[in-house]
Each structure stands twice: as structure tokens, then as C-alpha cells.
Write an enzyme that holds these catalytic residues in place. Structure first.
Site, PDB file in Angstrom:
ATOM      1  N   GLU A  36       0.921  -1.316  -0.051  1.00 22.87           N
ATOM      2  CA  GLU A  36       0.008  -0.141  -0.025  1.00 22.87           C
ATOM      3  C   GLU A  36       0.871   1.417  -0.048  1.00 22.87           C
ATOM      4  O   GLU A  36       2.083   1.188   0.861  1.00 22.87           O
ATOM      5  CB  GLU A  36      -0.779   0.145   1.311  1.00 22.87           C
ATOM      6  N   ARG A 260       6.116 -12.849   9.211  1.00 21.47           N
ATOM      7  CA  ARG A 260       6.693 -11.752   8.923  1.00 21.47           C
ATOM      8  C   ARG A 260       8.036 -11.413   9.783  1.00 21.47           C
ATOM      9  O   ARG A 260       8.240 -12.124  10.645  1.00 21.47           O
ATOM     10  CB  ARG A 260       5.823 -10.441   9.374  1.00 21.47           C
ATOM     11  N   LYS A 270       4.946   0.285   9.960  1.00 15.22           N
ATOM     12  CA  LYS A 270       4.849   1.341   9.503  1.00 15.22           C
ATOM     13  C   LYS A 270       4.351   2.585  10.387  1.00 15.22           C
ATOM     14  O   LYS A 270       4.901   3.534  10.324  1.00 15.22           O
ATOM     15  CB  LYS A 270       3.969   1.227   8.297  1.00 15.22           C
TER      16      LYS A 270
END
Length: 556
Positions: A36, A260, A270
Site C-alpha cells: 500500500e 513476518r 509502518k
RNA sequence: UGACCUAUGGUGUAAUGGUAACACACCAGUUUUUGGUUCUGGUUUUCUAGGUUCGAAUCCUGGUAGGUCAACCA
């Protein structure tokens, strides 16, 4: 990037290999990297990039770069550009540059199709009401009062939503599945919401935007993605991912999840990275302390070292916390082979070679890289007055100190063996200058002195030295695992994560220093020129220190 | 107290029913005109209780522990 295929396969590679062996994809596999565009890429994304592109490379497939831009409130073109730059810098080429927003019309038609099949409805409930009726993981939800609207009514309302007849939040489109489903994501999930916000690509063309769950799988399917790889937290979305594809009867792409990356002593979300940037706790997304690709690049990490790191950490489905020392190992391994050696004195003290002629300059030839003789030699000027490292001299040296002290001998790298004769102190007791005599027969490369010394130290000729600024970095956080830290994680930022040294003296060859080319400051670490550097004012970042077993020994 | 995911040295990852291995880290030595590099060696492992089997890290059952999910974020 060709590697031996003898190594055992990770679980994703096994899936692909089995699919290929079963003849499922005669035209090859297709993967995608779907960020994104709402922030900069970090080392965790690098893992995903290496996985997606690596899978395709290894098994003869292709990879798309697709921007998952379905939420116009957070997305910007600036991020798109940085992401493209980072992916290609890492060394990967995408087959197509795509955007979920390219598919808005098609996704809208998919929604209409589901409405027609009585599998979607417009809900006038507020966000709070929807949340309440959703139930909890242990309590079933309740049907919305708007759930049984007719197809015709839903069609009309959805069209009106698109036409901009309602304000934000007035209505949503939901899938009609099962409000009592044990998986929360199957309790009539939202497909579309109203957002009167300009989009970075489609501008004001749309005021309704699809949710992740009604955009991602559809995009995968339209692109013919064979293996849609994502992180573990999307595991619970998979039934919904499959449900939409099944009901829409479109190309059956499959989602697979991996754990992850978590790195010790840093943050990887983020949101937290953005918080540090906004609160000016770092200089920006590319602050060399940041785990972002741009930060690592500015710090001096090479793309190859990051790819190698991603290869070494492996991939599985269990939670992990990778020790940052593995990343450091990877960059040292790379730079040891490729970085030219130079001399720089970070904390200078004056050394006078008393028996060396005043005003004489000797151009010494010193090897650039002992790991690679092909790199040749460079000229380094030697004179009577030199700078050496303050901690390479001790008035009262301990037993295993292989450096300089009263009466001790060392070799000056690439030059002569010297004997320390005396020293002078400042009023505060610190060393002002050191006096030594050199042994003319001990010249590097033609040493006939027969003397053997244990230590070799680096030096810089004072009249030739260039003054530079050096920035040293340490781990961002003082705690290993940032996982359990909340918004107050900033309290754990290492106050010594950045140290600026203004008066470093480097050898004159560094005038040619290049921002792309890493160097090793002998005995001090690997450095690269920072973008803040100018011809008059050199600024070096320390990428990583050398391993320092002496420091360890001293701590004992 | 629902559904799902996961448990192998200090940290990661392999072993695909048949001798638990590789890397990092750590320790010792070797080499070295970088206390770097190289090379050699070493310490340290299958969550638990049952079961299946000639044989289980692997398969089954229970337990325990950790994680994910209840955004009009992705």
C-alpha cells in the site's frame, strides 16, 4: 543471482514445486508484491519482495508490482515513487506496474454481480451499530435490519452510493454470509464504503472505495496470480478470500501465509516508523538508523547484502525475532570483499617521528584491499608529523596491549616500525603529543630490520590530512523485542544511537570518495559517503563496525 | 473463554517415519603489516503426557505455551 538448487526448499517453494509437478500451471507461476503506498518500504518488505520475486525467478515465473491503493486517505504518489525505487534498487524487475485502482470499475461490476446473486446488500447502519451487531469471537452476531432488502433496491442504492448521493459513513455495501460464523471476517464483511476523498490516481472519479478484502483477491485473480503470498495475520481472511472468488467464479488464485520478519533492537511497523519521523526522533524515513530500505541504503548497506540476509533468515510460519547481528554479518561479509581500505583517525593525537627529516614527504604505496590484490595500491604520503588514534597509546599499558606506550614498538601500517621514546601531557593530564623514533630498515615491503612487532596501527600525515565529519550509529532501541511495546516505545530509543564526530582526519585519497563506493577505515569499520557531503565538507556514515575482539577482551 | 496458526540449541532455519544438521552468536586455538579476514575445533537442541510403529522432531490424541482475528485500515 543464480544459486545452487541443492539446498532444501522452504515451504513456499515446496508448494510451487508440487503445483508445477502436478501440471497446474503450464504457463508458469505468477506472483505479486502488493504494497500500500502509504509509507516507505522496510526490511520486512524486503523479505516479502525477495520471496515473491525469488519464487518467480527460481521457478521460471513472473512477478507484478501492484499498489494496493484502495484507501485514498493515506496514500500518496510520493510513496509510490519511493517504493518503485526501492524494489528496483534491491535488484528486481517487475513484469507489470499495476494499481488496484486500475480495477475500480471491474470491482464495482463484481459487486453488482454479487448483489444480483443476492449475496450482497446495502446497509444503512452506523459504524457503531455494525460493530455491535457483529458480536464477539465468543458470541454470535445479529443480522442487520437492512439485510433482506430486495435485489432491485440494493442495486439502486449501490448505484446511488456511487453517484455521490450520500455522505461518508451513511451507507456501506456488505457481503451476505453468516452473522454467526466462528470466523469474524465471515460475519457479513464490508465490501465498499463511502469516502468523498480525492484519490492519488483516480482523483474525484470515485466516492466509494472497495475494502481490502474485496479488492485484493479480485486483483490477484484478474492478474492471474497463481500464488498470492502474504503475512500470517491474513490467514483468517483466507476463507473470505476464497468465498469471493468462488461466488464470482473467477480465476482461482490461492493465498499462502508466512511469518513476518521481526528484527531485534528496532521497530518494524509502518505506524511506529511514521511516528518517529513525525515526532522528529529521526531525521526522516531515510535516517541511517531506520530499518527502511532507504535508511539501510543511506547507511551503506548493499542490495546484495540485504538479499543475502533475506535468504539466510529463511521463511516459515512461526513467530521469529532475528538477531540484528545477522544483518551486520551479511554486510560485513559483502564489504570485506569489496571495500577498499583507507586510513582515518577518529580521535587524533599527535605523533612526532623525531629522527625523520623535517619537511620530507615519502609517497608510500599501500594495498587497497588485501582480500583482492587486483584492486592494486594507492599512494599515501608519510611525514614527520602524524595523527594516530588516541586509544592506540597508553601511558601505563596493560599486559596484552599490542600498541604504543613508553618504550613499546608498533608498525605504522604500510610504513615503518617505530619506538615510543617519550610523551608530553596537557595541563589536564591528557596526552598532548607522542615522540617516537623510526627504524629506517623496517620500511614496509623491504623490511631488513629483523624486528617483529605484534601491533600495527593506522595513521594520517598531518600536513596532508583532510578533516571530515563522521556519523556513528548504534541500535535504535535499547530493548531487544519491540513487539510488546506500545506507543510509548519511543521511551526505549537508544539515546546513543547517533554519535557525530566532527574532527576526523582522513588520508588525502578520500578526496575521491564516491557515494556509491564503500570503504573500510582500517581497524574502525565500513563507511560510506553521506548525501549531506560536499566537496569541502566530507560526511561519512559508519555502516557497521569491524568485529572488535579487543573491546571484548577489555571488558573481561 | 470461539475459530484459526505455531511450538527443534541463545537466535533463526533444515532433517518430508531411519545417525538431529546448517548459519549467526558465543568460547578456544590458527593465520595475519587491520585485535579485521582466513582456517580448525568446541559449548548448547526436538514444549509436555500418552498412543501408533521394529523405529517418531516428523503420524494420532490430550494438555501446556505463544500468536492472529471483533477498523467504514491494509
Amino acid at each position: 543471482m543464480e544459486e545452487s538448487h541443492s539446498k532444501s526448499l522452504n515451504f513456499l517453494e515446496e508448494i510451487v514445486q508440487d503445483d508445477l509437478a502436478a501440471g497446474k500451471y503450464p504457463e508458469g507461476i505468477f506472483t505479486r508484491f502488493p504494497p500500500e503506498p502509504n509509507g516507505y518500504l522496510h526490511i520486512g518488505h524486503a523479505k516479502s519482495i525477495c520471496l515473491n520475486f525469488g519464487l518467480a525467478q527460481r521457478f521460471g515465473g513472473r512477478t507484478n508490482l501492484r499498489f494496493d491503493d484502495t484507501n485514498p486517505m493515506t496514500e500518496e504518489t510520493e510513496y509510490v515513487e519511493s517504493i518503485k525505487h526501492d524494489v528496483s534498487w534491491l535488484g528486481f524487475q517487475w513484469a507489470n506496474e499495476l494499481y488496484a485502482s486500475n480495477y475500480f470499475e471491474q470491482i464495482y461490476q463484481f459487486a453488482v454481480e454479487l448483489i444480483q446473486k443476492s449475496l450482497a446488500y446495502v446497509d444503512d447502519s452506523s459504524a457503531e451499530e455494525i460493530a455491535t451487531l457483529k458480536g464477539t469471537p465468543t458470541m454470535p452476531g445479529t443480522n442487520s435490519p437492512f439485510r433482506d432488502r430486495s435485489v432491485a433496491e440494493n442495486l439502486a442504492l449501490f448505484q446511488a452510493m456511487r453517484n455521490g448521493e450520500y455522505p461518508d459513513g451513511a451507507k456501506v455495501l456488505r457481503a451476505k454470509i453468516d452473522m454467526a460464523h466462528p470466523n469474524m471476517h465471515m460475519r457479513d464483511p464490508l465490501m465498499y464504503r463511502i469516502r468523498h476523498v480525492p484519490h492519488h490516481r483516480t482523483g474525484n472519479q470515485w466516492c466509494i472505495y472497495p475494502m481490502y478484502d474485496f479488492a485484493h483477491g479480485q486483483s490477484d485473480s484478474m492478474e492471474g496470480i497463481t500464488h498470492s503470498i502474504c503475512t500470517l495475520e491474513f490467514d483468517v481472511h483466507r476463507p473470505l478470500y476464497d468465498w469471493f472468488i468462488h461466488k464470482l467464479e473467477i480465476f482461482p488464485t490461492h493465498q499462502y501465509e508466512f511469518a513476518r520478519l521481526n528484527l531485534s533492537h528496532t521497530v518494524m511497523s509502518k505506524r511506529k516508523l511514521l511516528q518517529m519521523v513525525n515526532d522528529k526522533l529521526v531525521s526522516g524515513w531515510d535516517d541511517p538508523r531506520m530499518p527502511t530500505i532507504s535508511g539501510l541504503r543511506r547507511r551503506g548497506y548493499t542490495a546484495a547484502s540485504i538479499r543475502n540476509f533475506c535468504e539466510r533468515i529463511g521463511v516459515a510460519k512461526r513467530d521469529n525475532l532475528i538477531d540484528i547481528s545477522l544483518l551486520e554479518f551479511c554486510i560485513r561479509e559483502d564489504l570485506n570483499k569489496s571495500a577498499d581500505r583507507v586510513m582515518a583517525v577518529m580521535d587524533p593525537v599527535k605523533l612526532i617521528i623525531t629522527n625523520y627529516p623535517d619537511g620530507q614527504v615519502e609517497d608510500l604505496l599501500i594495498e587497497n584491499n588485501p582480500e583482492d590484490p587486483e584492486t592494486g595500491k594507492r599512494i599515501v604520503p608519510f611525514t614527520k608529523e602524524l595523527y594516530i588514534e588516541r586509544d592506540d597509546f597508553m601511558i601505563e599499558p596493560p599486559k596484552k596491549f599490542f600498541r604504543l606506550g613508553p618504550g613499546l614498538q608498533v608498525r605504522l601500517k604500510g610504513a615503518y616500525i617505530i619506538t615510543c621514546d617519550q610523551f608530553e601531557l596537557h595541563a589536564d593530564g591528557s596526552v598532548k603529543e607522542i615522540h617516537a623514533s623510526y627504524i629506517p630498515e623496517s620500511k614496509s615491503g623491504q623490511d631488513t630490520s629483523g624486528i617483529h612487532v605484534k601491533g600495527t596501527i593506522h595513521w594520517v600525515s598531518i600536513p596532508h590530512a583532510i578533516q571530515a565529519e563522521v556519523r556513528l550509529f548504534d541500535r535504535l532501541l535499547i530493548v531487544e523485542d519491540a513487539g510488546e511495546l506500545g506507543d510509548d516505545f519511543t521511551k526505549f530509543i537508544n539515546p546513543e544511537s547517533l554519535e557525530v564526530i566532527n574532527h576526523v582526519f582522513v588520508e588525502p585519497s578520500l578526496k575521491q570518495a564516491n557515494i556509491e563506493k564503500a570503504v573500510q577505515f582500517i581497524r574502525k569499520g565500513y563507511f560510506c559517503l553521506d548525501k549531506d557531503s560536499t566537496a569541502e565538507h566530507l560526511v561519512f556514515n559508519r555502516t557497521v563496525s569491524l568485529k572488535d575482539t579487543w573491546a571484548k577482551e577489555q571488558k573481561k
